[in-house]
Design a protein around this motif. Structure first.
Motif, mmCIF file in Angstrom:
data_model
loop_
_atom_site.group_PDB
_atom_site.id
_atom_site.type_symbol
_atom_site.label_atom_id
_atom_site.label_comp_id
_atom_site.label_asym_id
_atom_site.label_seq_id
_atom_site.Cartn_x
_atom_site.Cartn_y
_atom_site.Cartn_z
ATOM 1 N N ASP A 56 -2.801 0.428 -22.238
ATOM 2 C CA ASP A 56 -2.605 1.416 -21.175
ATOM 3 C C ASP A 56 -1.550 0.922 -20.196
ATOM 4 O O ASP A 56 -1.670 -0.175 -19.647
ATOM 5 C CB ASP A 56 -3.944 1.602 -20.458
ATOM 6 N N PRO A 57 -0.515 1.731 -19.951
ATOM 7 C CA PRO A 57 0.552 1.306 -19.038
ATOM 8 C C PRO A 57 0.036 0.976 -17.637
ATOM 9 O O PRO A 57 0.714 0.263 -16.892
ATOM 10 C CB PRO A 57 1.498 2.513 -19.012
ATOM 11 N N LEU A 58 -1.133 1.478 -17.292
ATOM 12 C CA LEU A 58 -1.699 1.148 -15.982
ATOM 13 C C LEU A 58 -1.877 -0.360 -15.837
ATOM 14 O O LEU A 58 -1.800 -0.901 -14.735
ATOM 15 C CB LEU A 58 -3.049 1.845 -15.790
ATOM 16 N N ILE A 59 -2.132 -1.017 -16.961
ATOM 17 C CA ILE A 59 -2.310 -2.471 -16.913
ATOM 18 C C ILE A 59 -1.023 -3.146 -16.489
ATOM 19 O O ILE A 59 -1.019 -4.080 -15.676
ATOM 20 C CB ILE A 59 -2.774 -2.986 -18.286
ATOM 21 N N ILE A 60 0.093 -2.633 -17.009
ATOM 22 C CA ILE A 60 1.398 -3.149 -16.587
ATOM 23 C C ILE A 60 1.580 -2.899 -15.097
ATOM 24 O O ILE A 60 2.089 -3.757 -14.363
ATOM 25 C CB ILE A 60 2.526 -2.456 -17.379
ATOM 26 N N GLU A 61 1.117 -1.733 -14.673
ATOM 27 C CA GLU A 61 1.230 -1.385 -13.257
ATOM 28 C C GLU A 61 0.455 -2.368 -12.382
ATOM 29 O O GLU A 61 0.932 -2.789 -11.323
ATOM 30 C CB GLU A 61 0.703 0.042 -13.059
ATOM 31 N N VAL A 62 -0.721 -2.713 -12.848
ATOM 32 C CA VAL A 62 -1.505 -3.709 -12.113
ATOM 33 C C VAL A 62 -0.717 -5.010 -11.997
ATOM 34 O O VAL A 62 -0.616 -5.604 -10.916
ATOM 35 C CB VAL A 62 -2.854 -3.984 -12.805
ATOM 36 N N LEU A 63 -0.125 -5.424 -13.106
ATOM 37 C CA LEU A 63 0.634 -6.676 -13.070
ATOM 38 C C LEU A 63 1.843 -6.565 -12.142
ATOM 39 O O LEU A 63 2.214 -7.541 -11.482
ATOM 40 C CB LEU A 63 1.078 -7.057 -14.484
ATOM 41 N N ASP A 64 2.426 -5.367 -12.069
ATOM 42 C CA ASP A 64 3.560 -5.179 -11.162
ATOM 43 C C ASP A 64 3.132 -5.323 -9.705
ATOM 44 O O ASP A 64 3.832 -5.929 -8.896
ATOM 45 C CB ASP A 64 4.193 -3.797 -11.386
ATOM 46 N N ILE A 65 1.984 -4.755 -9.409
ATOM 47 C CA ILE A 65 1.472 -4.891 -8.044
ATOM 48 C C ILE A 65 1.193 -6.352 -7.748
ATOM 49 O O ILE A 65 1.470 -6.862 -6.660
ATOM 50 C CB ILE A 65 0.204 -4.049 -7.856
ATOM 51 N N MET A 66 0.660 -7.035 -8.735
ATOM 52 C CA MET A 66 0.403 -8.462 -8.587
ATOM 53 C C MET A 66 1.707 -9.193 -8.271
ATOM 54 O O MET A 66 1.740 -10.112 -7.468
ATOM 55 C CB MET A 66 -0.178 -9.029 -9.870
ATOM 56 N N ARG A 67 2.762 -8.753 -8.926
ATOM 57 C CA ARG A 67 4.065 -9.367 -8.698
ATOM 58 C C ARG A 67 4.445 -9.234 -7.226
ATOM 59 O O ARG A 67 4.893 -10.194 -6.594
ATOM 60 C CB ARG A 67 5.105 -8.672 -9.572
ATOM 61 N N ARG A 68 4.244 -8.036 -6.679
ATOM 62 C CA ARG A 68 4.520 -7.824 -5.259
ATOM 63 C C ARG A 68 3.633 -8.718 -4.404
ATOM 64 O O ARG A 68 4.063 -9.294 -3.414
ATOM 65 C CB ARG A 68 4.258 -6.361 -4.878
ATOM 66 N N TYR A 69 2.379 -8.802 -4.837
ATOM 67 C CA TYR A 69 1.421 -9.631 -4.113
ATOM 68 C C TYR A 69 1.902 -11.077 -4.058
ATOM 69 O O TYR A 69 1.922 -11.703 -2.995
ATOM 70 C CB TYR A 69 0.061 -9.533 -4.798
ATOM 71 N N PHE A 70 2.330 -11.575 -5.187
ATOM 72 C CA PHE A 70 2.763 -12.981 -5.215
ATOM 73 C C PHE A 70 4.062 -13.166 -4.453
ATOM 74 O O PHE A 70 4.279 -14.205 -3.836
ATOM 75 C CB PHE A 70 2.905 -13.467 -6.647
ATOM 76 N N HIS A 71 4.894 -12.136 -4.499
ATOM 77 C CA HIS A 71 6.123 -12.205 -3.732
ATOM 78 C C HIS A 71 5.806 -12.294 -2.250
ATOM 79 O O HIS A 71 6.379 -13.095 -1.511
ATOM 80 C CB HIS A 71 6.988 -10.979 -4.026
ATOM 81 N N ALA A 72 4.842 -11.485 -1.825
ATOM 82 C CA ALA A 72 4.455 -11.464 -0.412
ATOM 83 C C ALA A 72 3.900 -12.811 0.033
ATOM 84 O O ALA A 72 4.034 -13.195 1.191
ATOM 85 C CB ALA A 72 3.432 -10.349 -0.178
ATOM 86 N N HIS A 73 3.290 -13.537 -0.898
ATOM 87 C CA HIS A 73 2.657 -14.801 -0.531
ATOM 88 C C HIS A 73 3.367 -15.969 -1.190
ATOM 89 O O HIS A 73 2.756 -16.989 -1.490
ATOM 90 C CB HIS A 73 1.179 -14.771 -0.911
ATOM 91 N N MET A 74 4.663 -15.797 -1.346
ATOM 92 C CA MET A 74 5.432 -16.795 -2.074
ATOM 93 C C MET A 74 5.339 -18.175 -1.438
ATOM 94 O O MET A 74 5.328 -19.183 -2.129
ATOM 95 C CB MET A 74 6.896 -16.354 -2.154
ATOM 96 N N SER A 75 5.263 -18.205 -0.120
ATOM 97 C CA SER A 75 5.213 -19.513 0.544
ATOM 98 C C SER A 75 4.007 -20.318 0.068
ATOM 99 O O SER A 75 4.115 -21.514 -0.199
ATOM 100 C CB SER A 75 5.160 -19.333 2.053
ATOM 101 N N GLU A 76 2.883 -19.628 -0.090
ATOM 102 C CA GLU A 76 1.685 -20.340 -0.561
ATOM 103 C C GLU A 76 1.827 -20.739 -2.021
ATOM 104 O O GLU A 76 1.401 -21.814 -2.421
ATOM 105 C CB GLU A 76 0.455 -19.466 -0.406
ATOM 106 N N VAL A 77 2.421 -19.829 -2.785
ATOM 107 C CA VAL A 77 2.643 -20.162 -4.191
ATOM 108 C C VAL A 77 3.493 -21.421 -4.270
ATOM 109 O O VAL A 77 3.184 -22.357 -5.015
ATOM 110 C CB VAL A 77 3.358 -19.007 -4.922
ATOM 111 N N LEU A 78 4.541 -21.456 -3.452
ATOM 112 C CA LEU A 78 5.413 -22.623 -3.470
ATOM 113 C C LEU A 78 4.666 -23.883 -3.042
ATOM 114 O O LEU A 78 4.868 -24.955 -3.620
ATOM 115 C CB LEU A 78 6.612 -22.387 -2.548
ATOM 116 N N ALA A 79 3.815 -23.737 -2.051
ATOM 117 C CA ALA A 79 3.028 -24.889 -1.605
ATOM 118 C C ALA A 79 2.178 -25.421 -2.748
ATOM 119 O O ALA A 79 2.088 -26.624 -2.984
ATOM 120 C CB ALA A 79 2.143 -24.493 -0.427
#
Lengths: 113, 113
Positions: free
Chosen positions: A77-100
């Motif tokens: 289901d393409p919705l699953i890809i959509e979920v992953l895309d939102i996750m991408r935005r989520y990780f982008h928003a919290h990139m500083s923590e990801v980098l840490a």
DNA sequence: AACTAATATTCGAAAATACGAATATAGCAT
DNA sequence: ATGCTATATTCGTATTTTCGAATATTAGTT
């Protein structure tokens, strides 16, 4: 009733709660691939790949199509890809923590060598 | 490096891979609640609630605010709510399977009584 | 039928998770 | 200081997940 629905959702998240399985779904973002192609791209054991694919199948995240000798997988289901895309935005928003986190891992690896 | 990022994503999904933790996040959809209020609404053990809250805190899905005696929890990033909304659409799209699962559970429960 | 290639399943051991009981900590009131 | 309420942590145990090695299955080939 509500409980069973939450269990269903939890199962979905559980299915994606492993780096290898996320890698698999990401590889399938642009269309189907054979099990062998996935194994090659991810560089993992054949049995291990098959187990993870079984998990994703069981939770209806992937569907598979047999073609002679091989089996082609794709995201159901393409919705699953959509979920992953939102996750991408989520990780982008919290990139500083990801980098840490990445830096911490890197540091730990340096120490252990 | 890519691996660590996938691990990070997997951790996020792992955090939501439990019905109780999904219930917690759903309860917090419209704003913060104290730990006690969550325990009451969900009808779970205090220790258990605290453990699940710790998981959600550790994965940065929830933030908490101390106010005197009690601790108020809220969802850190509205994107998380957005993910759950997409999930809602996902489950709606596959309602027939959800229902099949529910029926199977119901049947099993009847047998076991 | 025997052989090979692609994929799936089973098995045993190690690690991670989940739970309730018990205990600890922190804030507030007496 | 003592007690009380709200929340967190620790501990022991049961269950689940993960992995590679070994084995099974299925399709195509000779």
């Amino acid at each position: 009733m509500q409980d069973a629905l939450r269990q269903f959702k939890a199962d979905f998240f559980q299915a994606l709660a492993h780096p290898t399985r996320i890698a698999i779904v990401e590889q399938l973002r642009n269309g189907e691939l054979s099990a062998g192609a996935l194994i090659e791209r991810l560089g993992i054991e054949q049995a291990n790949a098959s187990q993870h694919l079984a998990v994703l199948r069981a939770k209806n995240i992937l569907i598979n199509r047999k073609a002679g000798n091989q089996v082609f997988y794709s995201v159901r289901d393409p919705l699953i890809i959509e979920v992953l895309d939102i996750m991408r935005r989520y990780f982008h928003a919290h990139m500083s923590e990801v980098l840490a986190t990445l830096k911490a891992i890197d540091k730990a690896e340096k120490i252990h060598r």
